[in-house]
Every structure is written in structure tokens, then in C-alpha cells.
Write an enzyme that holds these catalytic residues in place. Sequence first.
Site, PDB file in Angstrom:
ATOM      1  N   SER A 143       0.877  -1.187   0.000  1.00  0.00           N
ATOM      2  CA  SER A 143       0.000   0.000   0.000  1.00  0.00           C
ATOM      3  C   SER A 143       0.909   1.230   0.000  1.00  0.00           C
ATOM      4  O   SER A 143       2.089   1.133   0.392  1.00  0.00           O
ATOM      5  CB  SER A 143      -0.847  -0.007   1.282  1.00  0.00           C
ATOM      6  OG  SER A 143      -1.482   1.235   1.489  1.00  0.00           O
ATOM      7  N   TYR A 156      -1.965  -1.625  10.787  1.00  0.00           N
ATOM      8  CA  TYR A 156      -2.149  -1.813   9.342  1.00  0.00           C
ATOM      9  C   TYR A 156      -0.982  -1.193   8.559  1.00  0.00           C
ATOM     10  O   TYR A 156      -0.391  -1.841   7.694  1.00  0.00           O
ATOM     11  CB  TYR A 156      -3.479  -1.207   8.881  1.00  0.00           C
ATOM     12  CG  TYR A 156      -3.652  -1.300   7.378  1.00  0.00           C
ATOM     13  CD1 TYR A 156      -3.900  -2.524   6.768  1.00  0.00           C
ATOM     14  CD2 TYR A 156      -3.523  -0.170   6.563  1.00  0.00           C
ATOM     15  CE1 TYR A 156      -4.029  -2.624   5.382  1.00  0.00           C
ATOM     16  CE2 TYR A 156      -3.660  -0.260   5.180  1.00  0.00           C
ATOM     17  CZ  TYR A 156      -3.910  -1.491   4.597  1.00  0.00           C
ATOM     18  OH  TYR A 156      -4.018  -1.598   3.230  1.00  0.00           O
TER      19      TYR A 156
END
Length: 277
Positions: A143, A156
Site C-alpha cells: 500500500s 495496518y
Amino acid sequence: MRGRVRTALVTGASSGIGLELCRLLARDGARVVMVARDEERLQRAARWIRTEHPGAGLTILAADLSAEGAVASLVSRLEREVDPIDFLANNAGVGASGPFASSGLAEVSDLIRLNVSNLVELTHRLLPGLLERRRGIILNVASTAAFLPGPLMAVYYASKAFVLSFSEALAEELQGSGVSVTALCPGPTLTGFQKRAGIEQTRLLRGPLALAAAPVAAAAYQGALDGRRIVIPGVANKAMVQALRALPRAFVRQMARRANDVAPIEGPPSGGEGGTA
Ligand SMILES: NC(=O)c1ccc[n+]([C@@H]2O[C@H](COP(=O)([O-])OP(=O)(O)OC[C@H]3O[C@@H](n4cnc5c(N)ncnc54)[C@H](OP(=O)(O)O)[C@@H]3O)[C@@H](O)[C@H]2O)c1
């Protein structure tokens, strides 16, 4: 592109980026093993792909990749039921939002097992076969969150920093082996991910960084076939990652905190005094 990939394994294949990857692979004639937890949703996704590509060779394997031991049993089913994998997309991943201090330990552990530990284990278990055949592509979904710390989504962001670092290092180790490793670093992508992570109100989804799943998957697929080390879909996301390198770290932390603050969007009142009917 047809015929480059013979048999692909895509985790998180029933929706979002994973489903779009499966469509591209099926279009190019690859056999695709689709993995996610919900078998019914996988069946629906496969039926949809077959309406576009009637001859598509799709195998569905339902598995919860946040569970301990899940990868070992998935790999033994693969060995029994499908041809050797030559394209591995480690795509399944979840987010979790909120202050770390008030997060549940079970949720944190599941996230780390899915996003990190089982991604590493699946790669480790399939890699010997790829190396033996001197042929393989590994696509790990990280990401843009991998490039900065993420207050209010701390675990995360850290999980995606792990995926990026691991993928780059492995790519370097495997140079000349016939096996490539690509880290996909998407920015905000309009999928079911935000709802599951409790961040559908995040400001990022309303800005220029947000993309649909299809162009993200297309950039990832092409980048992986080309053996690129890192793929960041979208001009605005590339520019943001460049900017992150130049900006002071303290500023970056505060900016991320503001972006992850999921306070409800202000809008007209839904009822009560003064409301219009
Ligand atoms: N959307 C974004 O803004 C964004 C941005 C950057 C990176 N990413 C990354 O992109 C990847 C794909 O996300 P997405 O946006 O496409 O999300 P998505 O639409 O929510 O899809 C997630 C997929 O993973 C599967 N999955 C979830 N938990 C699983 C588990 N425990 N075991 C096996 N499969 C599981 C889901 O199916 P089941 O629920 O049936 O298992 C689904 O097929 C993730 O790694 C995510 O971190 C997303």
C-alpha cells in the site's frame, strides 16, 4: 500477454483488487485458483468471470488466511488439486482503524497473521517450486501506507511497511533466478476494504488519490509481468510518495493522523428541530 501465466493463485479473489486481477488472468488464458473465506461469494465471482470469459479455468478454494495452519492446508490442497503455480498474488489483506490502545488483541493478531505472517509462509512454501522450475512471478499487495507511519491505523500501516520491505529484499535475493517479486502499493482504492476497516468516512476517499479497483489491478498485473519491483498506480499517488520522502517526518505523522481521523463528514441534519420535510 496470452500464455505468459499458466496457473495463478490469487488470495482475496472474491472482490476488489483481487477479483480484478482474476479477470485479467482469465482474459489471458491462465488457470486461476481463487482463494477467500466466503465460498458463496467466490462462486459468484467465478460465475461473473465466466460470463466474460466462458472457457475460463477457475478453481475455488475457500480458506481463512488469518488462521494458524491455514497456509499448510491450502498448499496441500493445491498440490492435490491443481497444476504448479507460476503466478502468486498475495493480495488478501484487511485494515483496522482506531487508537491502538483500545484495539482488541485478537483483531490485531488476525491482521498480522493475514497481512504479514501467512503472506510470508505462503511465499516460503511455494518458492522452492518456482525456483526449481526457474519460472515465477510473485505479486505482494502492500500500500502507499507502507511509506509512512499511520496513527489511528498503526498496525495496518506497519504491516504494509513489512510487505514492501520484504518484497524488495526478496526481489533482490532472487535476481537471475527466473522468479520476480513485485510490491503493489495502491493508494486509496474504492473497494469493500474501507467498510470492513471502519474507514469509509476517511477524507482520502474523497480526494484525487482515490482510484477504482480495475486500473489498480491493471497496473499491478502489467508491472508484475514486466518484473517491476514497485508499482504505485496513479500519478497523484506517485507524486505523494515522492513528496513523503522530502517532507519532515513529524509533519508526515501529523498529516497521516489527520487523514485517518474518521470523524463523520459534516452534512445536513437528518431530522429533528429545524429539519425540512
Ligand atoms: N482498498 C484500498 O484502499 C487499499 C489501498 C491499499 C492497499 N490495499 C490492499 O489491497 C488488498 C486487497 O484489498 P481490497 O481493497 O481489494 O479489499 P476487499 O475488496 O475488501 O477484498 C478483500 C479480499 O480479501 C478476502 N479476505 C479478507 N480476509 C480474508 C481472510 N482472512 N482469508 C482469506 N481471504 C480474506 C476477502 O474475501 P472474504 O471476506 O470472503 O474472505 C476479499 O476477497 C489488501 O491487501 C489491502 O490491504 C487496499
